[in-house]
Motif scaffolding. Structure first.
Motif, PDB file in Angstrom:
ATOM      1  N   THR A   1       0.863  -1.180   0.000  1.00  0.00           N
ATOM      2  CA  THR A   1       0.000   0.000   0.000  1.00  0.00           C
ATOM      3  C   THR A   1       0.899   1.230   0.000  1.00  0.00           C
ATOM      4  O   THR A   1       1.949   1.257   0.647  1.00  0.00           O
ATOM      5  CB  THR A   1      -0.932   0.043   1.218  1.00  0.00           C
ATOM      6  N   LEU A   2       0.475   2.236  -0.733  1.00  0.00           N
ATOM      7  CA  LEU A   2       1.186   3.504  -0.810  1.00  0.00           C
ATOM      8  C   LEU A   2       0.391   4.548  -0.037  1.00  0.00           C
ATOM      9  O   LEU A   2      -0.796   4.753  -0.303  1.00  0.00           O
ATOM     10  CB  LEU A   2       1.347   3.942  -2.270  1.00  0.00           C
ATOM     11  N   GLU A   3       1.048   5.174   0.923  1.00  0.00           N
ATOM     12  CA  GLU A   3       0.400   6.185   1.736  1.00  0.00           C
ATOM     13  C   GLU A   3      -0.264   7.244   0.851  1.00  0.00           C
ATOM     14  O   GLU A   3       0.368   7.826  -0.026  1.00  0.00           O
ATOM     15  CB  GLU A   3       1.441   6.838   2.656  1.00  0.00           C
ATOM     16  N   GLY A   4      -1.559   7.446   1.089  1.00  0.00           N
ATOM     17  CA  GLY A   4      -2.294   8.462   0.356  1.00  0.00           C
ATOM     18  C   GLY A   4      -2.823   8.018  -0.982  1.00  0.00           C
ATOM     19  O   GLY A   4      -3.550   8.779  -1.640  1.00  0.00           O
ATOM     20  N   ALA A   5      -2.482   6.799  -1.420  1.00  0.00           N
ATOM     21  CA  ALA A   5      -2.906   6.350  -2.748  1.00  0.00           C
ATOM     22  C   ALA A   5      -3.542   4.967  -2.756  1.00  0.00           C
ATOM     23  O   ALA A   5      -4.249   4.629  -3.701  1.00  0.00           O
ATOM     24  CB  ALA A   5      -1.728   6.372  -3.721  1.00  0.00           C
ATOM     25  N   GLY A   6      -3.269   4.130  -1.758  1.00  0.00           N
ATOM     26  CA  GLY A   6      -3.916   2.825  -1.682  1.00  0.00           C
ATOM     27  C   GLY A   6      -3.051   1.684  -2.174  1.00  0.00           C
ATOM     28  O   GLY A   6      -1.816   1.758  -2.188  1.00  0.00           O
ATOM     29  N   ALA A   7      -3.721   0.620  -2.615  1.00  0.00           N
ATOM     30  CA  ALA A   7      -3.054  -0.647  -2.914  1.00  0.00           C
ATOM     31  C   ALA A   7      -2.342  -0.625  -4.260  1.00  0.00           C
ATOM     32  O   ALA A   7      -2.847  -0.071  -5.237  1.00  0.00           O
ATOM     33  CB  ALA A   7      -4.072  -1.781  -2.887  1.00  0.00           C
ATOM     34  N   LEU A   8      -1.170  -1.266  -4.279  1.00  0.00           N
ATOM     35  CA  LEU A   8      -0.412  -1.497  -5.505  1.00  0.00           C
ATOM     36  C   LEU A   8      -0.127  -2.987  -5.598  1.00  0.00           C
ATOM     37  O   LEU A   8       0.333  -3.600  -4.622  1.00  0.00           O
ATOM     38  CB  LEU A   8       0.899  -0.721  -5.502  1.00  0.00           C
ATOM     39  N   ALA A   9      -0.365  -3.563  -6.771  1.00  0.00           N
ATOM     40  CA  ALA A   9      -0.159  -4.992  -6.977  1.00  0.00           C
ATOM     41  C   ALA A   9       1.069  -5.222  -7.850  1.00  0.00           C
ATOM     42  O   ALA A   9       1.699  -4.285  -8.350  1.00  0.00           O
ATOM     43  CB  ALA A   9      -1.397  -5.604  -7.625  1.00  0.00           C
ATOM     44  N   THR A  10       1.397  -6.502  -8.046  1.00  0.00           N
ATOM     45  CA  THR A  10       2.534  -6.873  -8.889  1.00  0.00           C
ATOM     46  C   THR A  10       2.412  -6.230 -10.273  1.00  0.00           C
ATOM     47  O   THR A  10       1.381  -6.328 -10.926  1.00  0.00           O
ATOM     48  CB  THR A  10       2.604  -8.398  -9.036  1.00  0.00           C
ATOM     49  N   GLY A  11       3.481  -5.552 -10.695  1.00  0.00           N
ATOM     50  CA  GLY A  11       3.511  -4.912 -11.999  1.00  0.00           C
ATOM     51  C   GLY A  11       3.055  -3.475 -12.004  1.00  0.00           C
ATOM     52  O   GLY A  11       3.212  -2.776 -13.012  1.00  0.00           O
ATOM     53  N   ASP A  12       2.482  -3.011 -10.887  1.00  0.00           N
ATOM     54  CA  ASP A  12       2.063  -1.609 -10.812  1.00  0.00           C
ATOM     55  C   ASP A  12       3.268  -0.697 -10.615  1.00  0.00           C
ATOM     56  O   ASP A  12       4.301  -1.107 -10.055  1.00  0.00           O
ATOM     57  CB  ASP A  12       1.088  -1.396  -9.655  1.00  0.00           C
ATOM     58  N   ALA A  13       3.133   0.545 -11.056  1.00  0.00           N
ATOM     59  CA  ALA A  13       4.194   1.538 -10.900  1.00  0.00           C
ATOM     60  C   ALA A  13       3.567   2.882 -10.553  1.00  0.00           C
ATOM     61  O   ALA A  13       2.385   3.125 -10.823  1.00  0.00           O
ATOM     62  CB  ALA A  13       5.015   1.658 -12.169  1.00  0.00           C
ATOM     63  N   VAL A  14       4.373   3.754  -9.948  1.00  0.00           N
ATOM     64  CA  VAL A  14       3.922   5.099  -9.624  1.00  0.00           C
ATOM     65  C   VAL A  14       5.006   6.079 -10.045  1.00  0.00           C
ATOM     66  O   VAL A  14       6.193   5.886  -9.746  1.00  0.00           O
ATOM     67  CB  VAL A  14       3.637   5.269  -8.120  1.00  0.00           C
ATOM     68  N   ARG A  15       4.592   7.131 -10.758  1.00  0.00           N
ATOM     69  CA  ARG A  15       5.504   8.195 -11.179  1.00  0.00           C
ATOM     70  C   ARG A  15       5.205   9.435 -10.319  1.00  0.00           C
ATOM     71  O   ARG A  15       4.127  10.018 -10.407  1.00  0.00           O
ATOM     72  CB  ARG A  15       5.305   8.508 -12.658  1.00  0.00           C
TER      73      ARG A  15
END
Length: 255
Positions: free
Chosen positions: A213-227
């Protein structure tokens, strides 16, 4: 490299949004434009031009091919990858080994999944790795290669500097890259463990396996990315065993 005025932004890119190349022996997912996949609005983030999530079948791989003027970092998650290049370097890249190839004025190399040769016919396993490219500070440098085992450091559960050209990582990063504005960090997290992201004009968070989980953004699964642009400091917490790769970048590719 270029520095510009930036507005804070957190841009989540889901695994299924990536470009896909499937050659049978290769299953490759591209976070940015790559090969015949081209989107002029998706060519890089900060200094990161390539973030390829590759699975290569045993007994196959990339035949000898050229590169130039690129810093190439390879991070293996499962299996082993055999590297050979025209400067005489060769070796086996495996999980927990940081590896960098500087293409510079020009280099030829191959990458193969030779697991069956290395471990016997009963071990015919795919190799899963992420390959990332950033531009060097200057073109025309001498080609080079570096690798270092950092498996023990990853046991801490914290963010470990894998590859950096930044002065503040002198003596701290596992390997050096020829870009003084960029650094790659990695973490292996058990459920409930968390790390705090660095603050930088540009960050790229990639989850090659597991979920967080990313603070302020929620769940991230395998293969997800954040810029991330003009922000940072958020906490990333594992909800299952996970591995994350974080690029910290203090410049961007010049337009």
């Amino acid at each position: 490299m270029a520095t510009i005025e930036l507005d804070p932004n957190v841009d989540i890119r889901r695994a299924e949004q990536r470009f896909t190349t499937d050659f049978g022996w290769l299953d490759s997912k591209h976070s940015f434009s790559f090969g015949h996949h081209h989107d002029p609005a998706n060519t890089h983030h900060g200094l990161l031009l390539v973030n390829n999530d590759d699975v290569v079948d045993p007994g196959t791989g990339f035949e000898t091919h050229p590169h130039r003027d690129m810093e190439i970092v390879t991070w293996v998650l499962q299996g082993s990858l055999v590297h050979q290049d025209s400067t005489g370097h060769n070796g086996v890249i495996y999980p927990g080994l940081a590896q960098r190839m500087s293409a510079g004025t020009g280099i030829l190399h191959s990458e193969k999944n030779d697991s069956w040769r290395l471990e016997g016919e009963q071990h015919r396993d795919p190799v899963h790795f992420v390959q990332m490219w950033v531009l060097p500070d200057e073109s025309g440098i001498t080609p080079g290669y570096e690798q270092l085992e950092i498996d023990d450091a990853l046991l801490s559960g914290g963010l470990v500097p894998v590859a950096s050209g930044m002065d503040r990582h002198d003596g701290e990063a596992a390997i050096r890259i020829r870009n003084r504005y960029a650094a790659l960090h990695a973490a292996r997290l058990r459920p409930g463990q968390s790390v705090e992201l660095p603050e930088a004009p540009f960050l790229h968070l990639f989850v090659p396996r597991g979920s967080v989980t990313l603070e302020g953004a929620g769940a991230l699964a395998t293969g997800d990315a954040v810029r991330f642009t003009a922000t940072g400091g958020q906490r990333v917490t594992a909800t299952e065993p996970a591995e994350i790769l974080v690029w910290e970048m203090h410049a961007t590719v010049a337009a």
